[in-house]
Each structure stands twice: as structure tokens, then as C-alpha cells.
Design a protein around this motif. Structure first.
Motif, mmCIF file in Angstrom:
data_model
loop_
_atom_site.group_PDB
_atom_site.id
_atom_site.type_symbol
_atom_site.label_atom_id
_atom_site.label_comp_id
_atom_site.label_asym_id
_atom_site.label_seq_id
_atom_site.Cartn_x
_atom_site.Cartn_y
_atom_site.Cartn_z
ATOM 1 N N GLY A 202 0.911 -1.386 0.039
ATOM 2 C CA GLY A 202 -0.086 -0.128 -0.042
ATOM 3 C C GLY A 202 0.921 1.337 0.015
ATOM 4 N N GLY A 203 2.038 1.137 -0.059
ATOM 5 C CA GLY A 203 2.849 2.150 -0.090
ATOM 6 C C GLY A 203 2.908 3.057 -1.440
ATOM 7 N N ASN A 204 3.114 4.165 -1.417
ATOM 8 C CA ASN A 204 3.257 5.037 -2.783
ATOM 9 C C ASN A 204 4.535 5.575 -3.181
ATOM 10 O OD1 ASN A 204 0.291 5.354 -2.696
ATOM 11 N ND2 ASN A 204 0.536 6.569 -0.970
ATOM 12 N N VAL A 205 4.920 5.580 -4.342
ATOM 13 C CA VAL A 205 6.101 5.868 -4.796
ATOM 14 C C VAL A 205 6.416 7.073 -6.093
ATOM 15 C CG1 VAL A 205 8.433 4.857 -6.100
ATOM 16 C CG2 VAL A 205 6.988 3.403 -4.498
ATOM 17 N N LEU A 206 7.229 7.980 -5.938
ATOM 18 C CA LEU A 206 7.665 8.862 -7.078
ATOM 19 C C LEU A 206 8.951 8.569 -7.262
ATOM 20 C CD1 LEU A 206 6.419 12.254 -7.071
ATOM 21 C CD2 LEU A 206 8.871 12.034 -7.441
ATOM 22 N N LEU A 207 9.079 8.380 -8.467
ATOM 23 C CA LEU A 207 10.424 8.147 -9.116
ATOM 24 C C LEU A 207 11.105 9.153 -10.250
ATOM 25 C CD1 LEU A 207 12.007 4.644 -10.187
ATOM 26 C CD2 LEU A 207 12.359 6.735 -11.511
ATOM 27 N N ALA A 208 11.794 10.015 -10.126
ATOM 28 C CA ALA A 208 12.192 10.927 -10.950
ATOM 29 C C ALA A 208 13.683 10.537 -11.663
ATOM 30 C CB ALA A 208 12.388 12.061 -10.460
ATOM 31 N N GLY A 209 13.820 10.449 -12.973
ATOM 32 C CA GLY A 209 15.038 10.156 -13.524
ATOM 33 C C GLY A 209 15.572 11.176 -14.289
ATOM 34 N N THR A 210 16.882 11.245 -14.642
ATOM 35 C CA THR A 210 17.772 11.902 -15.533
ATOM 36 C C THR A 210 18.368 11.329 -16.823
ATOM 37 O OG1 THR A 210 19.781 11.716 -14.341
ATOM 38 C CG2 THR A 210 18.182 13.354 -13.419
#
Length: 449
Positions: A101-109
Motif C-alpha cells: 500500500g505504499g506510494n512511490v515517486l520516481l524521477a529520472g535524468t
């Protein structure tokens, strides 16, 4: 610098309950704690929304759970150069974190490493090759992208998904700045939703020098380039994929947008990231079933069972969470299904008018049950992009008529009734004619010569 960031994180951790229904605890993974200074405005926004933020560099051990209990509620990954997870974490742990149930935000380059590429593939998201950048020679910022045309300007009116539950268009004050890597989503995965995409003139290429000639065709170009995408898992956990970590920096939050041929405008990055993180961390777009009722028309009590062909009224109340409170949910496409192996009846529910003090939206319909007895499921399965899934199932038994409840005469048997009656009438006429029809039954005599 590390001491300042530590004290900032400590101050945030003292804040009370966040508006998120998942929880207030956020773990931020950084390549180095010094990188956190570039995201000061982001930390301030999260602090204003009462989150407890823990900044952590990938060189130090950490864990997402302990004794099968989550230590954090949300995860922000701003470590694109990460070659391996911190000790105590791995790709399976992140997937398990989402499954819990956890939420994730992934930002790349453009420097995104294989570690995070493999993680994104777990969710059917594929980032372009390493060191590739999204370029646009027509829609670039004349200040930040003057030389390489790699800082592109996105018009939200034409390149933002029209899903108000995720990022409402009317709340974005201006164009969005993007500098980073492209990614694509699996179109057959209905859980994935592109939120922001590039213009038709954009393309992804490994060279960032516009004076060099391309030695090969770009692998992805035009509207196929997803800049920001989101996914809502079947357990309603949410994941956001960004191709640019710079979108979240103070520099892009405050930079004026200067597109060639257009007037200078305010950057919409800060508001866009605010709305995106609100959705990702389940501060909005969350639905909940408050009540389910079913009964015969004119009655209030729910019967133990129904009889075939009975009339029945079904009512469901749904609330939507946003702006720190529960509000009535409004829609015109909520459907009820009566299922026994296959749906027998599917009908759209009508919404009741909202009262001044209503906290839920009420939907109902009246229908006739099928001429089929058995165990049925009254199901409302409502799944729309940007909203958590509503799955309400009520099991109800439908009985046949008792032997003394069937009608004495049924309309389908009228031909048989008519034939039997005509046979009886015909027999009476034949008997009457035969017995009293005037025929001379006395013996006839003949004269002898």
C-alpha cells in the motif's frame, strides 16, 4: 550543509498528521545529501502539508519495512545515478512496499542507471537509453535551453491529460519546463496513464549538441514520448514516473518561461508538482463506499432473500476525499451488475440530488430481478483513471416460486386451453346432433309384391 538538511528534516518530522490517507512518513533517496539543497521549495511544500520527510543518501543503510510493517508510507526516489540500493533495500523490497500500500515517486535524468531502469520495468515503464535527452527545436526555453534546446516548454492545455482527479488544468498557472529523459508506457497495461507528453516536434537523442548531425534515427519521438506517467496498482497504491528530476528543483519552480515567439510567462512547475504529489500520496482522488442498501420498493428492511421477478431497489453511497475532507462523489456512469457467473443485468445508477450537509453521493435504481434463481452478486465495479477503485459486492439469494405461488392459468398455455375447450364444445355439438338431430331411427318396412 548536511547539518542544515538534518535540522530541516528533524523539524519536518515534528509536524503532526498529514492530509494523506496513506500516512505522513516520506523517505527521500538522494545520491548525496548535498543534492537536497536543490529541492528546498519542494521540502517546504511538503512540510506545509504536514509530512514527515526523511532525507537519506544511498550510501547509508536503510529499510522500508520491519517485521512486515512499513516504516514509511511514501517513497521519493531522486537518486538517478544510484548503482545499487542502500543496504537493506532492493528492487523486490520496493515492489513489496507498493504491494503493502505504499506510494512511490520516481524521477529520472539522462544519467539514469540500470538499478532504477529495472525497477521501472517492474511496472511496465521503459526509460530511453542512457544519456539520451528530449530535444525540441521549436518549443524550447530561450534562457535555460538556448544552447542545446534540451529545456523544452510544455503547453498543459494541449499536452496534459484531461483528468481533473490527477492534475486539474485550471490550477496550472503557466507552461511547464522539462529537461530530462523520455520514457514509454505499455499501452496494453490499463493501470498506467500518461499525464504529460511531448509535442509532435520533440524527439529523444543521445547527443545534446544541435550542431551535430544525427548518426541514427531517434528511438522515440513526438507524442509517443511520455514525460510524466502514473500508475495505480490494483490495491490502489500509486506510483508516479517522471523523466526529469529538475522539474522538482527550486530553479524550475521559479524560472520564468521564455519560449521563442511568446511572451514571458510564469512557470507552472510548482503547481504541477504539488497537484501530482497530492494525487500520488493519496491526498485526493480517493473514493470510499459509505453504505450499501437493497430492499423491495416501499419497504426499508433488507429481506433475507428475493423471489424471481421481484422488484428491487439498490442504493450505494460513495464519498470522495480531497482538500483534507470527505465530499459527496458525483458521477453519471456508476453501474450495478447482477452476476451469477455472467452478468444477467447491468444498469446505470441514478444520482440523488445533493443536500446542503451531504458528505456522500447517493446512487440508486429500481429493477426487476431476472427469471433465474440462484446466488447472485450485486456488484458495483467502478474504475476510472485518477480515482481509487470501488468494488462493492453484496451476495443475495434469489428463490423460485413455491408450488402454490404459480398462477393457475398462464398466458403461454392459451393455445392448449383453446384446443381443449374446442374439443369439449365439438363433442357436445356432435352428441346433440347425433341424439336429437331429427334422424329417423325406426326400422323401415318394404312392401312385398
Amino acid at each position: 550543509m548536511r547539518l542544515v538538511l538534518f535540522l530541516s528534516a528533524l523539524a519536518i518530522s515534528l509536524v503532526a498528521q498529514a492530509a494523506s490517507l496513506t500516512g505522513p512518513r516520506i523517505l527521500v533517496l538522494l545520491d548525496s545529501l548535498d543534492d537536497g539543497a536543490a529541492y528546498t521549495e519542494l521540502w517546504n511544500d511538503l512540510r506545509g502539508r504536514q509530512y514527515n520527510v526523511t532525507l537519506h543518501d544511498v550510501s547509508s543503510p536503510t529499510s522500508l519495512s520491519k517485521h512486515d510493517r512499513r516504516l514509511f508510507d511514501n517513497l521519493i526516489i531522486l537518486s538517478p545515478k544510484m548503482k545499487e540500493y542502500p543496504k537493506g533495500m532492493n528492487s523486490k523490497a520496493v515492489v513489496r512496499f507498493v504491494a503493502d500500500g505504499g506510494n512511490v515517486l520516481l524521477a529520472g535524468t539522462p544519467e539514469l542507471g540500470n538499478t532504477l531502469r529495472e525497477l521501472s520495468r517492474e511496472f511496465d515503464v521503459e526509460y530511453d537509453s542512457r544519456y539520451t535527452t528530449v530535444l525540441d527545436h521549436f518549443n524550447y526555453d530561450t534562457d535555460l535551453g538556448k544552447e542545446k534546446h534540451d529545456t523544452i516548454v510544455i503547453n498543459p492545455a494541449t499536452h496534459l491529460a484531461k483528468i481533473g482527479a490527477i492534475v486539474p488544468l485550471e490550477k496550472i498557472p503557466g507552461p511547464i519546463l522539462f529537461r530530462g529523459i523520455a520514457h514509454t508506457v505499455n499501452p496494453s497495461n490499463s493501470l498506467l496513464t500518461p499525464v504529460l507528453w511531448a509535442s509532435q516536434e520533440a524527439y529523444s537523442w543521445e547527443s545534446v549538441n544541435p550542431n551535430e548531425s544525427a548518426d541514427q534515427n531517434p528511438t522515440v519521438y513526438g507524442k509517443d514520448i511520455s514525460l510524466v506517467s502514473v500508475m495505480q496498482a490494483r490495491n490502489n497504491a500509486r506510483i508516479a514516473f517522471l523523466g526529469s528530476a529538475e522539474m522538482l528543483t527550486d530553479k524550475f519552480f521559479s524560472a520564468p518561461v521564455k519560449k521563442r515567439g511568446d511572451k514571458e510567462a510564469q512557470s507552472g512547475n510548482r503547481k504541477f508538482i504539488e497537484e501530482l504529489t497530492k494525487w500520488t500520496f493519496q491526498e485526493k482522488g480517493v473514493l470510499d463506499v459509505a453504505a450499501v442498501q437493497h430492499h423491495k420498493p416501499g419497504e426499508k428492511e433488507t429481506p433475507e432473500h428475493y423471489r424471481i421477478k421481484d422488484n428491487m431497489t439498490y442504493t450505494i453511497s460513495i464519498a470522495e476525499y480531497h482538500d483534507d475532507n470527505w465530499h459527496p462523489f458525483s458521477a453519471d456512469d456508476v453501474q450495478l451488475e447482477l452476476i451469477m457467473l455472467d452478468p444477467y443485468i447491468r444498469k446505470t445508477l441514478d444520482q440523488h440530488p445533493l443536500g446542503k450537509k451531504s458528505t456522500t453521493g447517493t446512487f440508486s435504481t429500481t429493477l426487476q430481478l431476472p427469471d433465474q434463481y440462484g446466488v447472485f452478486k450485486f456488484t458495483v465495479n467502478y474504475k476510472r483513471p485518477g480515482l481509487t477503485y470501488v468494488e462493492s459486492v453484496t451476495t443475495v439469494g434469489i428463490h423460485p416460486f413455491r408450488h402454490d405461488q404459480y398462477p393457475r392459468f398462464i398466458s403461454q398455455a392459451k393455445p392448449y386451453y383453446t384446443s381443449a375447450a374446442s374439443m369439449g364444445v365439438g363433442l357436445l355439438i356432435f352428441s346433440f346432433v347425433y341424439l336429437w338431430g331429427g334422424l329417423d331411427s325406426s326400422p323401415k318396412t318394404t312392401k312385398k309384391a
